[in-house]
Motif scaffolding. Structure first.
Motif, PDB file in Angstrom:
ATOM      1  N   MET A  78      64.449 103.958  45.383  1.00 48.33           N
ATOM      2  CA  MET A  78      65.735 103.407  45.917  1.00 48.33           C
ATOM      3  C   MET A  78      66.175 102.261  45.538  1.00 48.33           C
ATOM      4  SD  MET A  78      67.092 106.250  47.203  1.00 48.33           S
ATOM      5  CE  MET A  78      68.535 105.786  47.873  1.00 48.33           C
ATOM      6  N   ALA A  79      65.298 101.557  45.176  1.00 52.05           N
ATOM      7  CA  ALA A  79      65.575  99.916  44.925  1.00 52.05           C
ATOM      8  C   ALA A  79      66.712 100.037  43.806  1.00 52.05           C
ATOM      9  CB  ALA A  79      64.478  99.261  44.601  1.00 52.05           C
ATOM     10  N   ASP A  80      66.521 100.958  42.770  1.00 55.84           N
ATOM     11  CA  ASP A  80      67.482 101.279  41.758  1.00 55.84           C
ATOM     12  C   ASP A  80      69.051 101.579  42.333  1.00 55.84           C
ATOM     13  OD1 ASP A  80      65.482 100.503  39.848  1.00 55.84           O
ATOM     14  OD2 ASP A  80      64.801 102.708  39.737  1.00 55.84           O
ATOM     15  N   PHE A  81      68.872 102.622  43.290  1.00 55.01           N
ATOM     16  CA  PHE A  81      70.091 102.881  43.886  1.00 55.01           C
ATOM     17  C   PHE A  81      70.706 101.667  44.581  1.00 55.01           C
ATOM     18  CE2 PHE A  81      72.728 104.568  47.193  1.00 55.01           C
ATOM     19  CZ  PHE A  81      73.355 105.489  46.586  1.00 55.01           C
ATOM     20  N   ILE A  82      70.055 100.881  45.171  1.00 55.62           N
ATOM     21  CA  ILE A  82      70.704  99.787  45.949  1.00 55.62           C
ATOM     22  C   ILE A  82      71.107  98.850  45.173  1.00 55.62           C
ATOM     23  CG2 ILE A  82      70.335  97.811  47.807  1.00 55.62           C
ATOM     24  CD1 ILE A  82      68.116  99.859  49.165  1.00 55.62           C
ATOM     25  N   ALA A  83      70.251  98.540  44.100  1.00 57.30           N
ATOM     26  CA  ALA A  83      70.785  97.614  43.050  1.00 57.30           C
ATOM     27  C   ALA A  83      72.004  98.202  41.985  1.00 57.30           C
ATOM     28  CB  ALA A  83      69.406  97.067  42.171  1.00 57.30           C
ATOM     29  N   ARG A  84      72.082  99.292  42.245  1.00 54.41           N
ATOM     30  CA  ARG A  84      73.308  99.918  41.290  1.00 54.41           C
ATOM     31  C   ARG A  84      72.928 100.129  40.017  1.00 54.41           C
ATOM     32  NH1 ARG A  84      77.119 101.144  44.780  1.00 54.41           N
ATOM     33  NH2 ARG A  84      78.523 101.800  42.984  1.00 54.41           N
ATOM     34  N   ARG A  85      71.499 100.304  39.912  1.00 56.32           N
ATOM     35  CA  ARG A  85      71.219 100.555  38.415  1.00 56.32           C
ATOM     36  C   ARG A  85      71.490 101.998  37.898  1.00 56.32           C
ATOM     37  NH1 ARG A  85      67.235  96.526  39.863  1.00 56.32           N
ATOM     38  NH2 ARG A  85      65.777  97.945  40.956  1.00 56.32           N
ATOM     39  N   LYS A  86      72.771 102.320  37.741  1.00 59.46           N
ATOM     40  CA  LYS A  86      73.193 103.841  37.608  1.00 59.46           C
ATOM     41  C   LYS A  86      72.526 104.594  36.687  1.00 59.46           C
ATOM     42  CE  LYS A  86      77.904 101.834  39.279  1.00 59.46           C
ATOM     43  NZ  LYS A  86      79.303 101.985  39.221  1.00 59.46           N
ATOM     44  N   ASP A  87      72.012 104.166  35.590  1.00 58.08           N
ATOM     45  CA  ASP A  87      71.458 104.677  34.551  1.00 58.08           C
ATOM     46  C   ASP A  87      70.189 105.542  35.311  1.00 58.08           C
ATOM     47  OD1 ASP A  87      70.192 102.153  34.772  1.00 58.08           O
ATOM     48  OD2 ASP A  87      69.070 102.829  33.112  1.00 58.08           O
ATOM     49  N   ARG A  88      69.713 105.108  36.307  1.00 56.05           N
ATOM     50  CA  ARG A  88      68.601 105.668  37.000  1.00 56.05           C
ATOM     51  C   ARG A  88      68.719 106.776  38.100  1.00 56.05           C
ATOM     52  NH1 ARG A  88      64.474 100.403  36.867  1.00 56.05           N
ATOM     53  NH2 ARG A  88      64.863  99.902  34.624  1.00 56.05           N
ATOM     54  N   TRP A  89      70.064 106.575  38.303  1.00 59.47           N
ATOM     55  CA  TRP A  89      70.577 107.369  39.761  1.00 59.47           C
ATOM     56  C   TRP A  89      70.400 108.948  39.351  1.00 59.47           C
ATOM     57  CZ3 TRP A  89      75.808 105.357  41.639  1.00 59.47           C
ATOM     58  CH2 TRP A  89      75.373 104.012  42.085  1.00 59.47           C
ATOM     59  N   VAL A 107      92.816 126.436  48.516  1.00 55.49           N
ATOM     60  CA  VAL A 107      93.138 125.017  48.043  1.00 55.49           C
ATOM     61  C   VAL A 107      91.576 124.705  47.506  1.00 55.49           C
ATOM     62  CG1 VAL A 107      93.884 122.639  47.909  1.00 55.49           C
ATOM     63  CG2 VAL A 107      95.119 124.395  49.120  1.00 55.49           C
ATOM     64  N   VAL A 108      91.286 124.230  46.481  1.00 54.96           N
ATOM     65  CA  VAL A 108      90.141 123.627  45.989  1.00 54.96           C
ATOM     66  C   VAL A 108      89.988 122.429  46.435  1.00 54.96           C
ATOM     67  CG1 VAL A 108      88.784 122.876  43.998  1.00 54.96           C
ATOM     68  CG2 VAL A 108      89.980 125.184  43.912  1.00 54.96           C
ATOM     69  N   PRO A 109      89.058 122.148  47.132  1.00 56.21           N
ATOM     70  CA  PRO A 109      89.014 120.756  48.074  1.00 56.21           C
ATOM     71  C   PRO A 109      88.334 119.900  47.291  1.00 56.21           C
ATOM     72  CG  PRO A 109      87.121 122.177  48.637  1.00 56.21           C
ATOM     73  CD  PRO A 109      87.874 123.118  47.921  1.00 56.21           C
ATOM     74  N   PRO A 110      88.484 118.250  47.640  1.00 59.50           N
ATOM     75  CA  PRO A 110      88.051 117.475  46.862  1.00 59.50           C
ATOM     76  C   PRO A 110      86.643 117.350  46.565  1.00 59.50           C
ATOM     77  CG  PRO A 110      89.317 116.529  48.832  1.00 59.50           C
ATOM     78  CD  PRO A 110      89.009 118.068  48.860  1.00 59.50           C
ATOM     79  N   LEU A 111      86.247 116.823  45.470  1.00 62.90           N
ATOM     80  CA  LEU A 111      84.983 116.459  44.870  1.00 62.90           C
ATOM     81  C   LEU A 111      83.929 115.831  45.987  1.00 62.90           C
ATOM     82  CD1 LEU A 111      83.160 117.021  42.402  1.00 62.90           C
ATOM     83  CD2 LEU A 111      83.783 114.735  41.564  1.00 62.90           C
ATOM     84  N   GLN A 112      82.565 116.127  45.983  1.00 60.80           N
ATOM     85  CA  GLN A 112      81.626 115.438  46.919  1.00 60.80           C
ATOM     86  C   GLN A 112      80.585 115.139  45.929  1.00 60.80           C
ATOM     87  OE1 GLN A 112      81.213 116.935  50.610  1.00 60.80           O
ATOM     88  NE2 GLN A 112      82.692 118.374  50.223  1.00 60.80           N
ATOM     89  N   GLY A 113      79.827 114.217  46.260  1.00 57.04           N
ATOM     90  CA  GLY A 113      78.555 113.934  45.758  1.00 57.04           C
ATOM     91  C   GLY A 113      77.246 113.502  46.568  1.00 57.04           C
ATOM     92  N   LEU A 114      75.956 113.977  46.367  1.00 61.31           N
ATOM     93  CA  LEU A 114      74.883 113.325  46.913  1.00 61.31           C
ATOM     94  C   LEU A 114      74.170 112.393  45.810  1.00 61.31           C
ATOM     95  CD1 LEU A 114      73.448 116.727  48.478  1.00 61.31           C
ATOM     96  CD2 LEU A 114      74.894 115.010  49.551  1.00 61.31           C
ATOM     97  N   TRP A 115      73.826 111.248  46.463  1.00 57.60           N
ATOM     98  CA  TRP A 115      73.126 110.230  45.150  1.00 57.60           C
ATOM     99  C   TRP A 115      72.034 109.863  45.782  1.00 57.60           C
ATOM    100  CZ3 TRP A 115      76.251 109.566  40.988  1.00 57.60           C
ATOM    101  CH2 TRP A 115      77.570 109.866  40.933  1.00 57.60           C
ATOM    102  N   TRP A 116      70.810 109.499  44.833  1.00 57.01           N
ATOM    103  CA  TRP A 116      69.740 108.915  45.074  1.00 57.01           C
ATOM    104  C   TRP A 116      68.823 108.664  43.973  1.00 57.01           C
ATOM    105  CZ3 TRP A 116      70.585 114.015  44.514  1.00 57.01           C
ATOM    106  CH2 TRP A 116      69.912 114.764  43.781  1.00 57.01           C
ATOM    107  N   ALA A 117      67.858 107.857  43.961  1.00 54.75           N
ATOM    108  CA  ALA A 117      67.064 107.531  42.932  1.00 54.75           C
ATOM    109  C   ALA A 117      65.676 107.713  43.238  1.00 54.75           C
ATOM    110  CB  ALA A 117      67.421 105.979  42.538  1.00 54.75           C
TER     111      ALA A 117
END
Length: 212
Positions: A85-96, A72-82
């Motif tokens: 990291m202030a951009d990551f915490i503030a959810r400025r997603k265009d910079r992720w 079975v192809v398992p669920p999608l996963q993601g590693l996320w950073w910026a």
């Protein structure tokens, strides 16, 4: 023919309590991965990358099934950073920045991935250059289950980093990791289930190493 379900054979990897944090040890596992940057909600690069990831994963599954080993192809996963990291915490997603990935069974090899990629490319067209087979080992990690919209994860992530990790004498040791147990195309946002994971290491051992 037996169909292997990695969600069942690696149970702890896919399980976490809602509203509480647990510590687990994540072994070295194999993945199909693809990298990119930008807002996952609006980036065409993201959509193309995830589409290619699934296309090659299913190509691998059917190749394996033809050789009498189905899974079975398992669920999608993601590693996320910026980069900031202030951009990551503030959810400025265009910079992720992100690495999206799908787990592979142990018997799928780098050679099989290369074959699937070339077969797909010859018949279907281009795929991202960063799409690859890779082993990934997180080791000691903290995780919890978030139920709800992806945009509502911030308080739980903040509590993990600002409260739980300091209280347990732990510090970050890798990228923020999300495992998507729900399909946003078929599930209401308030019912989505996502495992939030953070690799960690012991703060005291780290401080002792620096002192020596």
């Amino acid at each position: 023919m037996i169909k292997v379900d990695l969600k069942k054979t690696r149970g702890d990897y896919w399980k976490a309590p809602k509203g509480a944090f647990v510590v687990i040890d994540v072994p070295r596992l194999n993945f199909l991965m693809v990298d990119g940057q930008g807002d996952p909600n609006s980036s065409s690069v993201y959509q193309a990358a995830v589409g290619a990831l699934y296309a090659v994963s299913y190509k691998l599954k059917f190749m394996s099934k033809a050789r009498d080993r189905d899974y079975v192809v398992p669920p999608l996963q993601g590693l996320w950073w910026a980069d900031d990291m202030a951009d990551f915490i503030a959810r400025r997603k265009d910079r992720w920045r992100w690495t999206m990935m799908l787990m592979l069974p142990d018997w799928i090899t780098a050679a099989a991935v290369a074959e699937a990629v070339e077969t797909f490319r010859a018949k279907e067209g281009d795929i991202p250059d960063t799409l690859r087979f890779a082993a990934f080992e997180e080791g000691r990690s903290v995780q919890t289950l978030h139920v709800g919209s992806y945009d509502d994860e911030a308080p739980t992530i903040r509590r993990l980093h600002a409260a739980f990790l300091p209280e347990q004498g732990l510090i970050e040791n890798g990228m923020h990791h999300e495992i998507y147990l729900g399909d946003p195309r078929r599930t209401a946002p308030d019912r989505l289930r996502t495992i939030l994971r953070q690799p960690v290491r012991d703060r005291r051992a780290d401080e002792k190493s620096n002192w020596l």
